[in-house]
Every structure is written in structure tokens, then in C-alpha cells.
Design a protein around this motif. Structure first.
Motif, PDB file in Angstrom:
ATOM      1  N   SER A 708       1.153  -1.881   0.074  1.00 57.52           N
ATOM      2  CA  SER A 708      -0.184  -0.150   0.111  1.00 57.52           C
ATOM      3  C   SER A 708       0.833   1.368  -0.020  1.00 57.52           C
ATOM      4  N   LEU A 709       2.037   1.124   0.152  1.00 55.28           N
ATOM      5  CA  LEU A 709       2.946   1.938  -0.020  1.00 55.28           C
ATOM      6  C   LEU A 709       2.807   3.122  -1.464  1.00 55.28           C
ATOM      7  N   SER A 710       2.641   4.271  -1.324  1.00 52.64           N
ATOM      8  CA  SER A 710       3.360   5.239  -2.565  1.00 52.64           C
ATOM      9  C   SER A 710       4.557   5.199  -2.795  1.00 52.64           C
ATOM     10  N   GLU A 711       4.686   5.257  -3.903  1.00 51.89           N
ATOM     11  CA  GLU A 711       6.733   5.352  -4.257  1.00 51.89           C
ATOM     12  C   GLU A 711       6.785   6.442  -4.459  1.00 51.89           C
ATOM     13  N   ILE A 773      13.090   3.601  -1.168  1.00 52.62           N
ATOM     14  CA  ILE A 773      12.033   3.358  -0.105  1.00 52.62           C
ATOM     15  C   ILE A 773      11.770   4.859   0.443  1.00 52.62           C
ATOM     16  N   SER A 774      10.305   5.638   0.376  1.00 53.45           N
ATOM     17  CA  SER A 774       9.801   6.383   0.329  1.00 53.45           C
ATOM     18  C   SER A 774       9.087   7.161   1.239  1.00 53.45           C
ATOM     19  N   ASP A 775       9.755   6.513   2.649  1.00 53.40           N
ATOM     20  CA  ASP A 775       9.045   7.133   3.530  1.00 53.40           C
ATOM     21  C   ASP A 775       9.822   8.140   3.969  1.00 53.40           C
ATOM     22  N   PRO A 776       9.196   8.904   4.272  1.00 56.88           N
ATOM     23  CA  PRO A 776       9.950  11.079   4.912  1.00 56.88           C
ATOM     24  C   PRO A 776      11.294  10.247   5.835  1.00 56.88           C
ATOM     25  N   GLU A 777      11.141   9.910   7.118  1.00 54.86           N
ATOM     26  CA  GLU A 777      11.397   9.386   8.151  1.00 54.86           C
ATOM     27  C   GLU A 777      13.289   9.148   7.552  1.00 54.86           C
ATOM     28  N   TYR A 778      12.956   8.747   6.560  1.00 56.59           N
ATOM     29  CA  TYR A 778      14.409   7.931   5.610  1.00 56.59           C
ATOM     30  C   TYR A 778      15.254   9.201   4.385  1.00 56.59           C
ATOM     31  N   LEU A 779      14.153   8.827   3.400  1.00 58.22           N
ATOM     32  CA  LEU A 779      14.578  10.040   2.655  1.00 58.22           C
ATOM     33  C   LEU A 779      14.810  11.515   3.163  1.00 58.22           C
ATOM     34  N   LEU A 780      14.501  12.102   3.545  1.00 61.74           N
ATOM     35  CA  LEU A 780      14.718  13.369   4.018  1.00 61.74           C
ATOM     36  C   LEU A 780      16.048  13.840   4.494  1.00 61.74           C
ATOM     37  N   ASP A 781      16.644  12.417   5.137  1.00 56.41           N
ATOM     38  CA  ASP A 781      18.337  11.779   5.243  1.00 56.41           C
ATOM     39  C   ASP A 781      19.029  11.416   4.436  1.00 56.41           C
ATOM     40  N   GLN A 833      12.739  18.498  -7.097  1.00 57.24           N
ATOM     41  CA  GLN A 833      10.917  18.583  -6.423  1.00 57.24           C
ATOM     42  C   GLN A 833      11.138  16.839  -5.392  1.00 57.24           C
ATOM     43  N   LEU A 834      10.614  17.198  -4.914  1.00 57.25           N
ATOM     44  CA  LEU A 834      10.733  15.108  -3.802  1.00 57.25           C
ATOM     45  C   LEU A 834       9.278  15.254  -3.193  1.00 57.25           C
ATOM     46  N   ARG A 835       8.924  13.900  -3.818  1.00 60.20           N
ATOM     47  CA  ARG A 835       7.563  13.364  -3.667  1.00 60.20           C
ATOM     48  C   ARG A 835       8.052  12.171  -2.630  1.00 60.20           C
ATOM     49  N   THR A 836       7.173  11.919  -1.178  1.00 68.49           N
ATOM     50  CA  THR A 836       7.001  11.395  -0.489  1.00 68.49           C
ATOM     51  C   THR A 836       6.099  10.288   0.268  1.00 68.49           C
ATOM     52  N   SER A 837       5.747   8.888   0.365  1.00 74.02           N
ATOM     53  CA  SER A 837       4.306   8.747   1.130  1.00 74.02           C
ATOM     54  C   SER A 837       5.168   9.477   2.196  1.00 74.02           C
ATOM     55  N   GLU A 838       2.541   9.293   2.893  1.00 77.00           N
ATOM     56  CA  GLU A 838       3.006   9.771   4.049  1.00 77.00           C
ATOM     57  C   GLU A 838       3.313   9.244   5.009  1.00 77.00           C
ATOM     58  N   GLY A 839       3.923  10.148   6.604  1.00 74.68           N
ATOM     59  CA  GLY A 839       4.602   9.455   7.424  1.00 74.68           C
ATOM     60  C   GLY A 839       5.068  10.724   8.034  1.00 74.68           C
ATOM     61  N   PRO A1030       4.008  17.229  -0.129  1.00 81.97           N
ATOM     62  CA  PRO A1030       4.968  15.316   0.165  1.00 81.97           C
ATOM     63  C   PRO A1030       5.035  14.742   2.041  1.00 81.97           C
ATOM     64  N   VAL A1031       5.055  16.448   2.376  1.00 85.10           N
ATOM     65  CA  VAL A1031       5.207  16.105   3.945  1.00 85.10           C
ATOM     66  C   VAL A1031       4.676  17.003   4.686  1.00 85.10           C
ATOM     67  N   VAL A1032       3.376  16.691   5.930  1.00 83.77           N
ATOM     68  CA  VAL A1032       2.297  17.763   6.163  1.00 83.77           C
ATOM     69  C   VAL A1032       2.469  18.228   7.836  1.00 83.77           C
ATOM     70  N   PRO A1033       2.738  19.159   7.705  1.00 80.20           N
ATOM     71  CA  PRO A1033       3.390  20.147   8.977  1.00 80.20           C
ATOM     72  C   PRO A1033       2.455  20.135  10.522  1.00 80.20           C
ATOM     73  N   SER A1034       2.833  19.332  11.816  1.00 83.16           N
ATOM     74  CA  SER A1034       1.687  18.881  12.340  1.00 83.16           C
ATOM     75  C   SER A1034       1.772  20.969  12.672  1.00 83.16           C
ATOM     76  N   ARG A1035       0.496  20.456  13.925  1.00 80.97           N
ATOM     77  CA  ARG A1035      -0.005  21.772  14.486  1.00 80.97           C
ATOM     78  C   ARG A1035       0.485  22.038  16.182  1.00 80.97           C
ATOM     79  N   SER A1036       0.489  22.844  16.552  1.00 84.90           N
ATOM     80  CA  SER A1036       0.119  23.555  17.542  1.00 84.90           C
ATOM     81  C   SER A1036      -1.124  23.567  18.032  1.00 84.90           C
TER      82      SER A1036
END
Length: 1092
Positions: A708-711, A773-781, A833-839, A1030-1036
């Protein structure tokens, strides 16, 4: 045919070859050099109409040589280079013009051998200058010289057959070896034959002993499996190996047996030397806390082992008020008042308290911060570390053994930027020790280092690697807990002594992977002498080119591009350029600690400023005295004169011993200390130390079901290279990265010649790379290494690096400096430009400490338990993260920069300038610019309503408040971008936005203040709401609007979110998520809509 080949220049660089041909300035001028892309091949460089044409000369299976010339020309084969060159003097051979004028090799200035502590050899008898040719011995004089030297030796203890063998070698065989070397064979076959003859009995004894020792080792091996392997037979092919190799093999085997036997015996009796684990004793700090304008003395006691911090009114008072590690949310350093620190705590009622304290000095505050960081790391629930500390030490031992006590070196005690006493017992994760002119054997020195560290830290460190070149050595030690995290260990050495054949000068290096982060360490001893800085520069280039470390797949890249973090240490031997008459004045300035007046004339600084060496390296400010040349057994007097037969030689006090480093863009690294010791005096050099806090990436385990991973995707577009070259060729780009399963090449670009002699190459085609691997935790590093190559000879004309984190939120333009073999060779601009999966990303340990700009209006009349108000913490723990460094008021070229979208106007709850990140180091900051951590975490902890935000909602240490979903009205605005060539990647264009050129104008872009830039129009703002990031920032909770390029704040898992059914580890699995079909979740929705 004569073996003299004036047109062959060996392994000179391509740029040097072009310079020589340009100076010749005649059509038909030519030279040959070694190929940079294919080992054993050559490159024929020909000048025609002020352009350099390069042709590859390749050997076939029969070692016959042929030129890759124009199509349609018959291929001819030649046995030697001289025949080939002579043939191509004829016209119509497929070259742009026939060969006419050979460009002769520039003569190298021979380096004089340095005096050593060994007694000089007796001169040969009947030796006259006529026996010597210029620059080297003739064959006959070489034989006579050694035969005469042999007569001076006492030979009675040497067996008669050995005497005859040695005499025969010096009489005839050494001349044969000399001929072999002249013909390109450096293996000295006659010498090998002699050693085999002398060591005949030894060789048979080794063959007899090795199987027995190997059997003994296998018995001791804990990982022995039933039926594993067979013992080698004595009649194996080992007899073809050199004696030195087999002796080394034997020595290593004996050491291994000794270590394994010790381990087995110690474990059987439950003995570990009393050093089972590190025990950091509790430390108390005396501080001042203000309450209602009254300053009160307090004590903060840090207990790392129990994970608690105690607040006490007196040193011996009760310890009833304390906070556990997961209730300590943040440390906030003050910029204006350096000893001041704010501790952000969570109370029992889940409220956030802000406690302000003032320490005795900045060193005490930093010691406290390091202990708190150690506590957080020790008690973290994370399975893998995201930050480690590295000790780097360099010492020219002066051929003298070390003193009994060298603890101060490893505890960073002495002069300069040093550690506080309270941090004495905090162990570093990795220790890298480089020595020069070391008299001890490899094992003796390694055991010495381990014992010293065991006494300091209570830990028995593991040896990662050791490599020695003559008396130059590097040793790497690591905590036992990291043993399984360190892999792909390589070591190598390069000789740069006389004629690049002697190892008295040169470098040794070690590289390895720490989980997902690559490290490289180089220890070098460069040419000495104040007047030989150009020779030192050449030493540096040779080490860059020929030190073989790191990933072998990165063949086009030298070691400055192969590692996430590269540390270069050693006796670099650069001096200060003053007249010898200034010696006394220099010593006076040193005593007055007026170092900056001397550092202006430091050769290394001057050469770096001119881009000749250590391009884009960083060095911490030097605040310690010159480390050379002291009188031994004292640090009070410099011995700057030396009597020689030719007169008095001056060695002015200089900073010969240095530590520099170079890291990839947008990574976390900060220098915690840099200095030298005061109490280690056996050498004329003082040991130098430096410690670094370094972010590391884990070996990533995907948390998503691959079905189910979006590439993911990485898009490069609008790339334009400007190359400083006279070569007449076409170019293409290669993309290399550990996140790709293969190297990706572009089609050839379109060349345009500039008036300044450079070439502009436009690569019109867009390139999409598919990460494994398209997880942002991995790809952004991850990072992508870029290499611009020529079509003709497949050689690199420049390399650079782009960080994927730069494109975390939107299309981003980049500008990088291209380098090759340490030289600046051009620039490359473009967009990514970068595209990642949700995470979401997890909180990093290095986000625990922030820095804030003090607000005088809020700092007076406040108690010690203030709630968060209008303070804006910023992170300084990332000096290599951003694109511009501030030092003495000018920008430092880091070799890369990014143009990010502008931020929206700061909200009412935010104070101060809102700057995009720049490459700001704590020591270089002007103290008014908020800086962001490379993890992408926000630097502001407060919202519009002055409520605590989710900066402290740390998933590792406990949550603080309830997360809220971001409303559409709160969606950040995007900067209008040039329309990418592919409509799929297009961004919405505002009304009235004229068509922009597809290629961004090259300029020195960097993170800069966005206040002066025009804001997007209302249309663009409305359209940006629908853009799927690609990555949705969180809110306070406070509801403050975050800027588009502001990284997300740490959040905890929201209730109701389903966790993945199972984790999948792709490290050792050939099935990669990149192989699965794309899902409907892809590039931004707006871009897809525009495409339709």
C-alpha cells in the motif's frame, strides 16, 4: 627506442593538463596522462584552436594499445606508447589534428630528506659526484654504491649463502630492478626473489605453523558451527604470497588468538576487568535563580544513571524536589547572556514550566547541557541513536614514547575551546587517534589507548580499525554497544615522501558506516619546511586522488564527496609566514594570547582562502597557542632555531597540527571542543583534540506495508552547468545515491561557449529518480551526488551534492559549486522536487537543546518559574546545515545554497526576524537570526496565544497536549515557482505572473531573510490551500500559522490512528518498495490538475 618520454605526465589532473597545453598555445601541442576513469588506460590531450581534445588510449586483452579516434578510421594497435605517439605524428589518423609539439613534463623539485634520530649511514668509498646523474643514480653507480656500503657491515653473523645472495643482488640484480621500474613495473621482482631465498626456511616454518594456529583459533571462536570449513593444507597456494604478507597474517592471527582466549577465560569466571559499563557520577552545579527580582543561590544535581535532576537550595540539602528525564522537555541557551540557561519542564498537571538559571560561566553551562543530553540518550526508548559524539586527536610524537599520563588529551584539557571538569566522565561514542613519528608498535600503542580510555570512562573500547604507514598511524575505537552498528570498514594509505615513494610523509585513512551514515577519517603528515607550502598543497591533492576509502561504487568522486562526514587531522605542517627576524615578537604575541594577529599569516588559512586546499572544509576558531616547535619537557619555551651545517634554520612557532571537517549539506554536526594539551611534553609538538556532536541516520526499517506504499520520486529539472574548461567535448550528468538502486545518467547537454572561456551546458531533459524507500523519515536524510562527465572519455569534470531535505515542502532551486580533485571546476544550478509517502518524522536528540534571543522587556521582574512568553528559541546545533556562515561580517562559501519559498508574515506571538536557515555556527552567529534544526523541526515554541506548543510534545519522552488537525485556513502559503517543463510537476501560477524562463539564473543563492521579498498574490494563496504536500506539518494547540518552509513540530501519535500491521526491513531484502506500482497518491494534486 629511448625510454625517455617527455610527453608523458603520469597522473597529473585533467585541469593541470589543460593549463600546460594553454601555455603552449600552438595547434598540435600534445601530452599524455593517466586516465582518471579507467585504470591502466591513458588520455591523449591535443590542443587545436585554443580547445583541448581528449582521446582515450585503451589496452586490449593482449596489452596492445589503441586510440579511440574518429569513426571510420581503422584501429591500429601498438605495443608501447612511444610507437603510438610516433605513428600519430602523421596526419589523417582520426585526430582533430596530427601531433606536432610535445609538452614536456615540469620538473618536480625534489624534497630533501629530513634528519632523523637514526645514525647517518657511512658514505661510500671512492664516491665522486661524476658517478651521479642529475636527480638519480645511474645503474652502475647504484650497484657500486651499495656494494661499497656492504663492505662496512659486519657480515660474520650472516650465513655464507645469504652473503652471496645479497652480494649478487647488489652486483647485477638491482640494475635489472631499476630497468623494470623505468619500464613501468614497480614490483622489483629480483628483490622478491632474494627475500624468498633468504626466508626459505622461515617460509616453510610459517606454512607449518599457520594451519595449527588457525585450528586453535577456530576452537576459540564463539561463532563456530559444527562442520564449519576445512583447515588449509600446507601445499596450498600460500607459497606464492610475499613473506611480509604471511608474517603480517601470522602476527594478526596470534593477536586474534590472544584476544579470543582472554575473552573466553574472562567470561568463564565472570571477570570483565571491572569495567562492565560506564558509570557517570552525580554532578552538582551552583547556579543563580531570580525570583521577584531577587537573586537566589541554588544547586542543580544531575544524576545521569538514575535519570533525574534535583533542585536543591543548598549543596547538602534534601533531594525531595526532582524531575525525571522524560519530564525535562527542552534546554534553551541564551544568546545574549552566555551563562544563562532555561530548563523547560513538565509538571504533574501537564503544565509547562520555564525555569531560568545563570551558571558561573559558559563552560559550566555547556557541561550541564552535555550531561543532560547524555541522560536523555541513556534513557531513551529509541532502539538506535540519532546522535553520537566523536573525539578526534592528532599528535606528532617526535619519535619519543608517551608520558605515563595522557588523560588530559582525551578529556580535552588544556588551551582553547575545552570541556568543563563536570564532563570528564562522559564517554564519546567513537575515538579517532592519529599520530605521526610514533615510536611504538601498533599493538603496544593501541593497548595504551584502550587502557587510558578504560581508566577515564570505565569502558573497554573495541578496536574498529588501525592502519600504519611507516610512523604515521590512525586508530579508531568505539563503544562496545556500537560494534554491530559499524560496518563496511576500509583503510588505506598514500605515500607523499620523496618522489611520492617514501612513507615518511603521507596519509593513512579509515572509513566505515555507522548505521546509515558514512564516516571518513584521514591522518596526514605533510611536507615540512616553511617555504614548501606548494609541496604541501600537492601532497593534499595526491592524498585526495589516491586514498581509496568508502563506497567503491562512487569511483568518480574523491574522498571529499564520499562521506556524510569527513574529518581530516594530522601534522599538516603549514607555518606562519613571518620573517625570521620576527621570532621574538611572535613569542611575545603568543604570551599575550594575541593569536589572531598571527593567524592572519597562517599558511593554511591563506591557502584555503584562495581555494587551493581544503575547499569547503570547516575548522573551528583557533583559540590556543601554536603547537610547534617547543623545547621538549617544557611548554614554556619555543625552540625556534636549529643549528645546521649551512647555518641557522628557523622553525617559527606555528599551528602545524590541525583538525578540519567537511559534511554533506543539511546535516547536524557541531564542534564542542578544539584545543591542545599543556601537560604532555615529551615531543616538540603538543597533542591537539577536537570533539564533535554528529547526527546519524538509522538503518531504516519501513513502517508501511509495501503493497500500500505510494512510491516516492525525486525530480531534477532546469539543470545548467558552467564548467571552467577548454575541452571540446559533450557532457552528461550522473546521479549517485544510496537511496537509488542504480546510477542514473542523463542525455548529453547543449554546450554554449562563454566569453570568459567557460562552457555553459544546458540539460533540458527532466530526470526522475525512483528511491528504493519513500518514507519521509528515511528519504529526508538522504543526499544525491552529482557528477558532470564527458561523453568522449567518461571522465568527471566536476562533482557536487544535493540534500533531499532542501525539497521537503516544495520545488526548490539549488546552486552548488562543482569540484574535482579538490579544485573548483564550475557550478551547477537547477531545481529539485521531492515526493514522499505519508508519514511523520520522530524527534531527534539534537533538537533537545535550542538557543533563544533574549527579550529585555520580558527578562526583568520575572520569577524563575515563568510560563513561556515571547521568546523564540533557535537551534545552533547544526553549523553545517545551512548555506551561509557568518564570520567577521562576511559570508563563507560553503559550496552550495538553496532558494526556499518565502515565509508568511510572523504571527503576533512571534518576535524578531524570521530568517530562513543559513549556515550559521554558534561561534559565527551574529545572535539575531533564528536557525532551524536539520530535522525539520520548528524553531519557535510559542503560538499566537502564548500557549506552549507541541515543540515539547516529544514522542520519545511523553506527550504534552492534544494535537489538533490543521484547518484549511491555516494552510501555509507557497511561493510562486517557475513552471517546471513537465506539467505533472507544475505549480499554480498567480494572475499576472508572466512566463519565466525555464532555467533559473545562476547566482549565489542562500537562505536569506524573506521579509523584503514580495508575498504571493491572493490567487496564489487560495490555490496553495489545495496543494498536497509530500509531508504535512503538524499543528500546535496555539494555532500559530507556520511558514511554508518551516519544518513540522514534533507530534505524538494521534488517537484512532491505526498502526501498521507489520514492520518490514528492507536492509537485507532484495524486494524493495520502489518495485511496486505507483498509488494514486503522488505529486501535488494541483500539478496533476494542471496536467489534465
Amino acid at each position: 627506442m629511448s625510454t625517455y618520454q617527455p610527453w608523458y605526465h603520469g597522473n597529473i589532473t585533467r585541469s593541470n593538463a589543460e593549463d600546460l597545453l594553454s601555455k603552449a598555445a600552438r595547434d598540435g601541442s600534445f601530452l599524455l596522462r593517466g586516465s582518471e576513469s579507467i585504470q591502466g588506460a591513458y588520455a591523449l590531450c591535443v590542443l587545436f584552436q585554443n580547445c583541448v581534445y581528449t582521446y582515450r588510449i585503451l589496452p586490449n586483452e593482449e596489452k596492445k594499445l589503441s586510440v579511440q579516434a574518429s569513426e571510420g578510421v581503422p584501429i591500429r594497435f601498438f605495443s608501447v606508447l612511444a610507437e603510438l605517439v610516433e605513428a600519430y605524428y602523421s596526419p589523417n589518423m582520426g585526430l582533430v589534428t596530427h601531433l606536432q609539439y610535445p609538452v614536456q613534463k615540469e620538473e618536480d623539485v625534489e624534497e630533501e630528506p629530513e634528519p632523523t634520530n637514526q645514525p647517518p649511514q657511512l658514505p661510500p668509498r671512492n664516491f665522486t659526484p661524476s658517478d651521479v646523474k642529475e636527480g638519480h643514480y645511474g645503474d652502475s653507480s647504484l650497484s657500486d654504491t651499495y656494494l661499497q656500503r656492504l663492505q662496512h657491515l659486519e657480515m660474520s653473523i650472516i650465513p655464507e649463502d645469504h652473503q652471496k645472495a645479497i652480494q649478487e643482488y647488489f652486483r647485477t640484480s638491482i640494475c635489472l630492478d631499476a630497468e623494470q621500474v623505468q619500464n613501468g613495473n614497480p614490483n622489483l621482482p629480483c628483490l622478491k626473489k632474494l627475500t624468498m631465498t633468504i626466508c626459505k626456511n622461515l617460509n616453510s616454518e610459517i606454512s607449518r605453523a599457520l594451519p595449527t594456529l588457525e585450528a586453535f583459533q577456530r576452537v576459540l571462536d564463539q561463532q563456530l558451527s559444527p562442520g564449519i570449513g576445512r583447515l588449509r593444507s600446507q601445499g596450498s597456494a600460500d607459497s606464492g604470497q610475499s613473506i611480509s604478507f604471511r608474517l603480517e597474517q601470522l602476527t594478526k592471527l596470534l593477536y586474534s588468538i590472544e584476544e579470543k582466549a582472554k575473552t573466553a577465560v574472562f567470561e568463564s569466571v565472570g571477570y570483565d576487568g571491572g569495567h562492565r559499563r560506564s558509570l557517570i557520577p552525580p554532578v552538582a552545579f551552583e547556579v543563580k535563580s531570580e525570583s521577584l527580582g531577587i537573586s537566589t543561590k541554588m544547586f542543580l544535581k544531575v544524576d545521569v544513571e538514575s535519570g533525574k535532576i534535583y533542585f536543591k537550595k543548598s549543596k547538602d540539602g534534601p533531594e525531595d524536589k526532582f524531575y525525571v528525564h522524560n519530564k525535562i522537555l527542552q534546554l534553551v541557551r541564551s544568546q545574549k547572556m552566555h551563562p544563562k540557561l532555561v530548563i523547560v519542564l513538565e509538571t504533574e498537571k501537564e503544565k509547562v514550566l520555564r525555569k531560568e538559571f545563570v551558571f558561573d560561566d559558559t563552560k559550566k553551562r555547556e557541561g550541564f547541557c552535555q550531561l543532560l543530553q547524555q541522560m536523555k540518550n541513556k534513557h531513551s526508548d529509541k532502539p538506535e541513536p540519532d546522535m553520537i559524539t566523536v573525539f578526534v586527536g592528532s599528535w606528532n610524537m617526535g619519535n619519543a614514547g608517551p608520558p605515563q599520563d595522557i588523560k588530559s588529551w582525551f578529556q580535552c584539557k588544556g588551551q582553547g575551546k575545552t570541556r568543563d571538569d563536570t564532563a570528564d566522565h562522559i564517554p564519546h561514542d567513537i575515538y579517532v587517534i592519529g599520530t605521526q613519528e610514533g615510536p611504538l608498535g601498533e599493538k603496544e600503542w593501541t593497548d595504551t589507548l584502550k587502557n587510558v580510555l578504560r581508566n577515564i570512562t570505565n569502558i573497554s573500547f573495541k578496536q574498529v580499525a588501525t592502519h600504519t604507514l611507516w610512523n604515521i598511524r590512525i586508530v579508531v575505537l568505539a563503544k562496545p554497544e556500537h560494534e554491530n552498528r559499524i560496518s563496511h570498514v576500509f583503510s588505506d594509505s598514500v605515500k607523499t615522501g620523496i618522489a611520492n615513494t617514501l612513507g615518511n610523509k603521507g596519509a593513512v585513512g579509515v572509513s566505515f558506516m555507522f548505521n546509515g551514515t558514512s564516516f571518513g577519517f584521514v591522518n596526514s603528515h605533510l611536507t615540512s619546511g616553511s617555504e614548501k607550502k606548494h609541496r604541501r598543497n600537492q601532497n593534499y591533492v595526491n592524498i585526495l586522488r589516491f586514498l581509496n576509502l568508502g563506497d567503491k561504487k562512487l569511483n568518480p568522486f574523491d574522498i571529499t564527496h564520499r562521506f556524510t562526514h569527513l574529518f581530516w587531522l594530522g601534522d599538516l605542517n603549514y607555518r606562519i609566514e613571518f620573517a625570521s627576524t620576527e621570532a621574538e615578537n611572535i613569542v611575545t604575541k603568543i604570551k599575550q594570547q594575541q593569536y589572531q594577529e598571527l593567524l592572519i599569516k597562517d599558511q593554511l588559512n591563506m591557502e584555503r582562502d584562495e581555494g587551493k586546499v581544503f575547499l569547503h572544509f570547516d575548522e573551528e576558531d583557533i583559540t590556543f597557542a601554536p603547537t610547534y616547535r617547543f623545547e621538549r619537557d617544557t611548554r614554556e619555551k619555543y625552540a625556534y632555531t636549529k643549528a645546521k651545517a649551512t647555518g641557522t634554520k628557523y622553525n617559527l612557532p606555528s599551528w602545524c597540527d590541525r583538525v578540519l571537517r567537511k559534511s554533506y549539506p543539511l546535516v547536524h554536526v557541531v564542534c564542542q571542543s578544539y584545543g591542545c594539551t599543556n601537560d604532555i611534553m615529551t615531543s616538540d609538538h603538543s597533542p591537539v583534540f577536537a570533539t564533535f556532536e554528529v547526527g546519524v541516520a538509522s538503518q531504516f526499517v519501513s513502517k508501511h506495508d509495501p503493497n500500500s506504499l505510494s512510491e516516492g520520486g525525486i525530480k531534477f529539472m532546469n539543470c545548467v552547468a558552467t564548467l571552467f574548461t577548454k575541452s571540446k567535448t559533450k557532457f552528461f550528468i550522473e546521479y549517485h545515491s544510496s537511496c537509488l538502486d542504480k546510477i542514473v545518467k542523463t542525455s548529453e547537454g547543449d554546450n554554449t561557449e562563454n566569453s570568459n572561456g567557460s562552457i555553459k551546458v544546458r540539460f533540458g531533459a527532466q530526470v526522475e529518480l525512483t528511491p528504493i524507500i519513500s518514507d519521509p523519515e528515511y528519504l529526508l536524510d538522504q543526499h544525491v551526488l552529482i557528477c558532470v562527465k564527458s561523453i568522449d572519455c567518461d571522465e568527471s569534470y566536476g562533482e557536487g551534492c544535493v540534500a533531499l531535505r532542501a525539497a521537503e515542502y516544495s520545488y526548490t532551486e539549488f546552486h552548488i559549486t562543482l569540484t574535482h580533485h579538490g579544485e573548483r571546476t564550475g557550478t551547477l544550478t537547477g531545481g529539485i522536487q521531492l515526493r514522499t509517502s505519508e508519514g511523520k518524522q520522530t524527534e531527534k536528540l539534537y533538537d533537545f537543546i535550542k538557543v533563544e534571543k533574549d527579550d529585555p522587556a520580558n527578562s526583568k521582574g520575572k520569577g524563575g518559574d515563568n510560563r513561556f512568553t515571547l521568546h523564540q528559541p533557535i537551534d545552533i546545533a547544526n553549523p553545517s546545515y545551512m548555506g551561509v556562515g557568518l564570520k567577521s561580517g562576511y559570508a563563507t562559501d560553503k559550496g552550495w545554497s538553496y532558494t526556499m519559498p518565502p515565509k508568511t508574515a510572523p504571527s503576533a506571538g512571534q518576535v524578531g526576524k524570521d530568517l530562513n536557515p543559513g549556515n550559521l555556527s554558534p561561534k559565527k552567529s551574529t545572535h539575531d537570526a533564528p536557525i532551524r534544526s536539520p530535522t525539520g523541526k520548528s524553531s519557535s515554541p510559542i503560538g499566537e496565544d502564548e500557549k506552549p506548543t507541541e515543540m515539547f510534545d516529544n514522542p520519545l519522552y511523553g506527550a504534552m497536549g492534544k494535537s489538533q488537525a490543521r484547518s484549511k485556513e491555516q494552510e501555509p502559503q507557497r511561493k510562486e515557482q517557475p513552471t517546471p517543463p513537465d506539467a505533472m510537476f507544475a505549480f499554480p501560477k498567480a494572475d499576472g505572473d508572466y512566463e519565466r524562463p525555464p532555467v533559473p539564473t545562476p547566482r549565489n543563492r542562500s537562505y536569506t531573510c524573506s521579509e523584503g521579498k514580495p508575498q504571493p498574490s491572493a490567487t496564489a494563496a487560495l490555490l496553495s490551500v489545495s496543494v498536497k504536500k509530500p509531508v504535512v506539518p503538524s499543528r500546535s494547540e496555539g494555532g500559530a500559522v507556520l511558514a511554508t518552509n518551516r519544518p513540522p513540530l514534533p507530534i505524538r501519535s494521534r488517537p484512532g490512528q491505526s498502526e501498521p500491521s507489520k514492520l518490514r526491513d528492507y536492509r537485507d531484502n532484495s524486494e524493495l518498495p520502489g518495485k511496486h506500482p505507483k498509488s494514486s497518491k503522488g505529486w501535488p494534486a494541483t500539478a496533476q490538475r494542471d496536467a489534465s
